[in-house]
Write an enzyme that holds these catalytic residues in place. Structure first.
Site, PDB file in Angstrom:
ATOM      1  N   ASN A  60       0.826  -1.209   0.000  1.00  0.00           N
ATOM      2  CA  ASN A  60       0.000   0.000   0.000  1.00  0.00           C
ATOM      3  C   ASN A  60       0.859   1.258   0.000  1.00  0.00           C
ATOM      4  O   ASN A  60       0.589   2.221  -0.723  1.00  0.00           O
ATOM      5  CB  ASN A  60      -0.897   0.025   1.241  1.00  0.00           C
ATOM      6  CG  ASN A  60      -2.058  -0.944   1.161  1.00  0.00           C
ATOM      7  OD1 ASN A  60      -2.364  -1.474   0.109  1.00  0.00           O
ATOM      8  ND2 ASN A  60      -2.717  -1.160   2.283  1.00  0.00           N
ATOM      9  N   ARG A 388     -10.874  -4.042 -14.410  1.00  0.00           N
ATOM     10  CA  ARG A 388      -9.747  -4.922 -14.078  1.00  0.00           C
ATOM     11  C   ARG A 388     -10.245  -6.357 -14.163  1.00  0.00           C
ATOM     12  O   ARG A 388     -11.372  -6.656 -13.787  1.00  0.00           O
ATOM     13  CB  ARG A 388      -9.237  -4.676 -12.649  1.00  0.00           C
ATOM     14  CG  ARG A 388      -8.752  -3.275 -12.366  1.00  0.00           C
ATOM     15  CD  ARG A 388      -8.144  -3.181 -10.963  1.00  0.00           C
ATOM     16  NE  ARG A 388      -8.041  -1.822 -10.492  1.00  0.00           N
ATOM     17  CZ  ARG A 388      -7.056  -0.982 -10.784  1.00  0.00           C
ATOM     18  NH1 ARG A 388      -6.069  -1.393 -11.568  1.00  0.00           N
ATOM     19  NH2 ARG A 388      -7.040   0.242 -10.296  1.00  0.00           N
ATOM     20  N   ARG A 418      -5.444   2.168 -13.406  1.00  0.00           N
ATOM     21  CA  ARG A 418      -4.077   2.367 -12.914  1.00  0.00           C
ATOM     22  C   ARG A 418      -3.388   1.053 -12.549  1.00  0.00           C
ATOM     23  O   ARG A 418      -3.932   0.216 -11.847  1.00  0.00           O
ATOM     24  CB  ARG A 418      -4.102   3.276 -11.675  1.00  0.00           C
ATOM     25  CG  ARG A 418      -2.713   3.538 -11.104  1.00  0.00           C
ATOM     26  CD  ARG A 418      -2.788   4.438  -9.900  1.00  0.00           C
ATOM     27  NE  ARG A 418      -2.973   5.811 -10.292  1.00  0.00           N
ATOM     28  CZ  ARG A 418      -3.629   6.704  -9.551  1.00  0.00           C
ATOM     29  NH1 ARG A 418      -4.190   6.340  -8.438  1.00  0.00           N
ATOM     30  NH2 ARG A 418      -3.719   7.952  -9.952  1.00  0.00           N
ATOM     31  N   HIS A 448     -15.640   3.299 -14.906  1.00  0.00           N
ATOM     32  CA  HIS A 448     -15.371   2.516 -13.705  1.00  0.00           C
ATOM     33  C   HIS A 448     -16.570   1.657 -13.307  1.00  0.00           C
ATOM     34  O   HIS A 448     -16.461   0.813 -12.426  1.00  0.00           O
ATOM     35  CB  HIS A 448     -15.002   3.484 -12.560  1.00  0.00           C
ATOM     36  CG  HIS A 448     -14.515   2.821 -11.323  1.00  0.00           C
ATOM     37  ND1 HIS A 448     -15.230   2.843 -10.138  1.00  0.00           N
ATOM     38  CD2 HIS A 448     -13.383   2.128 -11.064  1.00  0.00           C
ATOM     39  CE1 HIS A 448     -14.554   2.195  -9.205  1.00  0.00           C
ATOM     40  NE2 HIS A 448     -13.436   1.745  -9.730  1.00  0.00           N
ATOM     41  N   TYR A 481     -12.051  -9.908  -2.087  1.00  0.00           N
ATOM     42  CA  TYR A 481     -12.683  -8.588  -2.069  1.00  0.00           C
ATOM     43  C   TYR A 481     -14.153  -8.769  -1.692  1.00  0.00           C
ATOM     44  O   TYR A 481     -14.849  -9.591  -2.285  1.00  0.00           O
ATOM     45  CB  TYR A 481     -12.627  -7.924  -3.450  1.00  0.00           C
ATOM     46  CG  TYR A 481     -11.356  -7.181  -3.764  1.00  0.00           C
ATOM     47  CD1 TYR A 481     -10.117  -7.664  -3.369  1.00  0.00           C
ATOM     48  CD2 TYR A 481     -11.386  -5.992  -4.482  1.00  0.00           C
ATOM     49  CE1 TYR A 481      -8.946  -6.984  -3.680  1.00  0.00           C
ATOM     50  CE2 TYR A 481     -10.219  -5.300  -4.800  1.00  0.00           C
ATOM     51  CZ  TYR A 481      -9.007  -5.806  -4.399  1.00  0.00           C
ATOM     52  OH  TYR A 481      -7.852  -5.133  -4.711  1.00  0.00           O
ATOM     53  N   ARG A 577     -13.772   2.179   4.455  1.00  0.00           N
ATOM     54  CA  ARG A 577     -12.553   1.366   4.599  1.00  0.00           C
ATOM     55  C   ARG A 577     -11.306   2.232   4.650  1.00  0.00           C
ATOM     56  O   ARG A 577     -10.423   2.016   5.465  1.00  0.00           O
ATOM     57  CB  ARG A 577     -12.430   0.375   3.440  1.00  0.00           C
ATOM     58  CG  ARG A 577     -11.089  -0.394   3.436  1.00  0.00           C
ATOM     59  CD  ARG A 577     -11.080  -1.489   2.402  1.00  0.00           C
ATOM     60  NE  ARG A 577     -11.313  -1.025   1.070  1.00  0.00           N
ATOM     61  CZ  ARG A 577     -10.349  -0.588   0.234  1.00  0.00           C
ATOM     62  NH1 ARG A 577      -9.097  -0.544   0.627  1.00  0.00           N
ATOM     63  NH2 ARG A 577     -10.654  -0.211  -0.986  1.00  0.00           N
ATOM     64  N   HIS A 605     -15.029  -3.682   0.052  1.00  0.00           N
ATOM     65  CA  HIS A 605     -14.977  -2.978  -1.225  1.00  0.00           C
ATOM     66  C   HIS A 605     -16.345  -2.525  -1.728  1.00  0.00           C
ATOM     67  O   HIS A 605     -16.434  -1.728  -2.664  1.00  0.00           O
ATOM     68  CB  HIS A 605     -14.319  -3.903  -2.263  1.00  0.00           C
ATOM     69  CG  HIS A 605     -13.909  -3.238  -3.535  1.00  0.00           C
ATOM     70  ND1 HIS A 605     -14.578  -3.434  -4.730  1.00  0.00           N
ATOM     71  CD2 HIS A 605     -12.908  -2.373  -3.809  1.00  0.00           C
ATOM     72  CE1 HIS A 605     -13.985  -2.730  -5.684  1.00  0.00           C
ATOM     73  NE2 HIS A 605     -12.976  -2.068  -5.156  1.00  0.00           N
TER      74      HIS A 605
END
Length: 703
Positions: A60, A388, A418, A448, A481, A577, A605
């Site tokens: 992270n 993704r 990204r 997204h 997730y 989160r 998530h």
């Protein structure tokens, strides 16, 4: 395209609210990573899970420096940085980041060296130093070095004929000081630790004893520099700016332009230098000068550097050192007889299905939905967004199978996701080669939203089947997730998705939606309208409450709307989160707002937005966080949940997350986070994710 630009909203435009009402977003992110470190320090967490959190903290932090710190430095250097909403200048933010990061990295390193490393050794997993090995073991590692490592290494010396070498971002390196025995002249050299070789080398004759690769290399540097005296060597590591700047208004093909920018990414300026604690001052001075890095960006740490590499041990198959496994289960409405596959389309004609990953399997719900659509001869078309996905994606395979079967297939691939840009470019080309219509969305906006639309011929009619989710179409991350997805054949949703896909592929004007909130604009406006409606309901004596769950809450306009709801007396409950710039519990401002954070074995998530609406609940799930980029510069979609049992299920998340019986972190008005793991009588508080697994299994038994 940079993820963040100057905030579009200035706090002074709200004179009736206090100027210091926002926490700084960058410092709030560091607080989030501190919560990850808290889990690594928690003695009640199984050892290898603590090792995993140790690795996640490091990973992270790498990304934070590559993107957030790099962006801040770039804006300061170019003079476009402005005062943050928190009231801190960019220089003050950078200074506090440096101070807090140094403290956290030292705490992180000491946790490994003083606690987790010895704990691993106590369980037979020993990471040794060279000096502790026997002569026979050293000889075995020398053989390994000569046969497996030496041929891969490239020593790079620095002298008038050899300029200082390029140091790649996140690589681990040895800084070596050499002396020519004839001239007595000293020289500097750099040797990169090969990233494709195992970072921890097994000691000969043992399955549980390891030596860091850099230690093995350090003991054999004379093999690389024959005829020279090796005076000293030290490990160091550089983090570079790896954010992308892509001008979509240029005429060049976006895919080609992005590929060029990915090549330039490797050569971004350094933003952090990590060095061994005992590094020679002259060597450090040379590194700082050649890398053009400020002393405040240098982090002195105990070895080994790059504890992200500890992930090599985090997944060892030792059950007693892991969390007790949660069972794999299929959503109760998608189960089938053991000998035949579930007919998902038939299930969706009966009712909508809300799936909750990873408590409920992604493979037997979303993945099966798309695979069944690809194989079904009655399916005429599939439209899909991909932000993704995994390296061996069954989702991509299903789309290819559908196209090869003659179906109309549209894939909207977001190639600017990204750190997945290269992967997504590869998938885009693979899909195009199979006959899939591939588009890249709308110029200036990242796509997204998580959407699937299947059009199926049923008699003389066409029926639309849809999936709208909070997470990516990635079977691998779906295992850890936490996300929700709605599978539905609701007419309004199908019509809305048709309009949205047509806008994304055909650049039509923004349509009106009946079941969706779509950004840019639509999510912000829709949530703002509903927050204000809760205020009006409360003032009219009707039921009013606001509950949000998301990854980040930093958008100032949304925060101010929530402040006003609290000032009017509306209860506001927030599960976040990561970053949160809202200050809860401030008298007269946010007395009625509580903010909790849940971290655990799964990465929280999902995004849920729930309003009491005078007893007629208005609840949405979707892809949008409360950030400028999600609300203003991305295509996001939230879908309204219609079924009473599903609304009740989503409220269970908040009931647990706000319960005093569950272990959570709570945000205080001063920006600090506190966590209780035991109640007042010393009993351990519940783990929210364990409780949700139990509730998932209980729902199946009740069907």
């Amino acid at each position: 395209m940079s993820e963040e630009t100057t905030a579009i909203f200035l706090p002074e435009s709200q004179p009736d609210l206090p100027a210091d009402r926002f926490l700084d977003r960058e410092l709030s992110w560091l607080d989030f990573n501190k919560r990850v470190l808290d889990l690594a320090e928690d003695e009640s967490v199984p050892l290898l899970e603590r090792i995993n959190y140790l690795s996640i903290f490091a990973s992270n932090l790498d990304e934070f420096f590559m993107v957030r710190v790099a962006s801040l430095k770039r804006r300061i250097a170019t003079g476009i940085a402005v005062m943050s909403a928190s009231g801190l200048s960019p220089q003050e933010v950078l200074s506090q980041i440096s101070e807090r990061t140094l403290e956290l990295q030292k705490r992180h390193a000491n946790l490994y060296t003083q606690t987790l490393g010895p704990a691993l050794a106590a369980h037979g997993i020993q990471i040794e130093h060279w000096a502790s090995l026997s002569d026979a073991e050293k000889n075995g590692l020398r053989d390994y070095f000569i046969s497996q490592v030496f041929p891969v290494l490239t020593p790079l010396a620095v002298d008038p004929a050899h300029p200082f070498p390029y140091i790649s971002g996140l690589s681990l390196n040895l800084a070596v000081v050499l002396r020519n025995p004839n001239s007595k002249a000293e020289h500097f050299a750099r040797v990169k630790v090969p990233p494709l070789l195992p970072r921890y080398v097994k000691v000969s004759g043992s399955e549980s004893r390891f030596v860091p690769l850099e230690d093995v290399m350090g003991q054999h540097l004379t093999e690389l520099f024959p005829g020279m005296e090796v005076l000293q060597h030290h490990t160091f590591r550089v983090t570079r700016n790896e954010d992308l700047e892509v001008d979509e208004d240029e005429g060049e093909n976006l895919l080609i332009q992005l590929e060029k920018e990915l090549l330039r990414r490797r050569f971004g300026p350094p933003v952090r230098l990590e060095v061994a604690q005992d590094i020679d001052p002259q060597v450090l001075s040379l590194l700082q000068r050649e890398l053009d890095i400020e002393p405040s960006d240098v982090y002195h740490l105990p070895e080994p550097l790059d504890l992200k590499s500890m992930s090599a041990f985090a997944f060892l198959p030792i059950p007693e050192l892991h969390y007790e496994a949660h069972p794999k289960t299929t959503n109760r409405y998608l189960e089938s007889d053991p000998d035949e596959a579930a007919d998902i389309f038939a299930s969706l004609r009966e009712r909508e299905v809300l799936v909750h990953h990873p408590y409920e399997s992604f493979a037997t719900s979303v993945q099966a939905f798309l695979e069944q659509a690809a194989a079904d001869p009655q399916v005429l078309a599939i439209k899909q967004t991909l932000y993704r996905t995994s390296g061996d994606s069954p989702i991509v395979d299903a789309l290819i199978d559908a196209a090869e079967a003659g179906k109309q297939v549209l894939a909207l691939v977001e190639i600017k996701a990204r750190f997945d840009e290269q992967n997504n470019i590869g998938w885009a080309r693979k899909l195009e080669a199979a006959g899939v219509h591939v588009v890249y969305g709308i110029v200036g906006l990242k796509t997204h939203c998580k959407l699937s639309l299947v059009i199926r011929q049923e008699g003389s009619n066409l029926r639309r089947y849809c999936h709208i989710g909070t997470g990516n179409y990635n079977p691998k991350t779906a295992r850890f997730y936490e996300d929700f997805g709605l599978l539905t054949s609701r007419t309004n949703v199908g019509e809305d998705l048709t309009k949205l896909f047509n806008q994304l592929s055909g650049h039509t004007a923004a349509p009106d939606y009946r079941s969706l909130l779509v950004s840019p604009n639509g999510v912000r406006d829709g949530l703002t309208e509903r927050i204000r409606r809760e205020i009006a309901n409360h003032q009219a004596g009707k039921s009013a409450r606001i509950r949000f769950k998301m990854n980040s809450l930093v958008d100032e306009q949304i925060i101010d709307e929530l402040y006003r709801a609290s000032m009017a007396g509306v209860s506001v409950e927030i599960l976040v989160r990561g970053m949160c710039a809202l200050r809860p519990g401030v008298p007269g401002l946010s007395d009625h707002i509580r903010v909790h954070s849940v971290l655990g074995r799964y990465l929280e998530h999902s995004r849920i937005f729930a309003f009491d609406n005078a007893g007629d609940p208005d609840v949405f799930i979707g892809s949008a966080d409360m950030m400028h980029r999600n609300l203003d510069r991305r295509v996001e979609a939230l879908v309204k949940i219609a079924q009473t049992d599903q609304i009740r299920q989503l409220h269970e998340i908040f009931d647990l997350g706000m319960s005093e019986s569950v272990a959570v972190w709570e945000l205080k008005a001063n920006g600090g986070w506190s966590r209780e793991t035991h109640n007042v009588v010393g009993e351990k508080l519940l783990d929210m994710q364990d409780v949700l697994m139990e509730k998932t299994l209980a729902r199946k038994r009740l069907r």
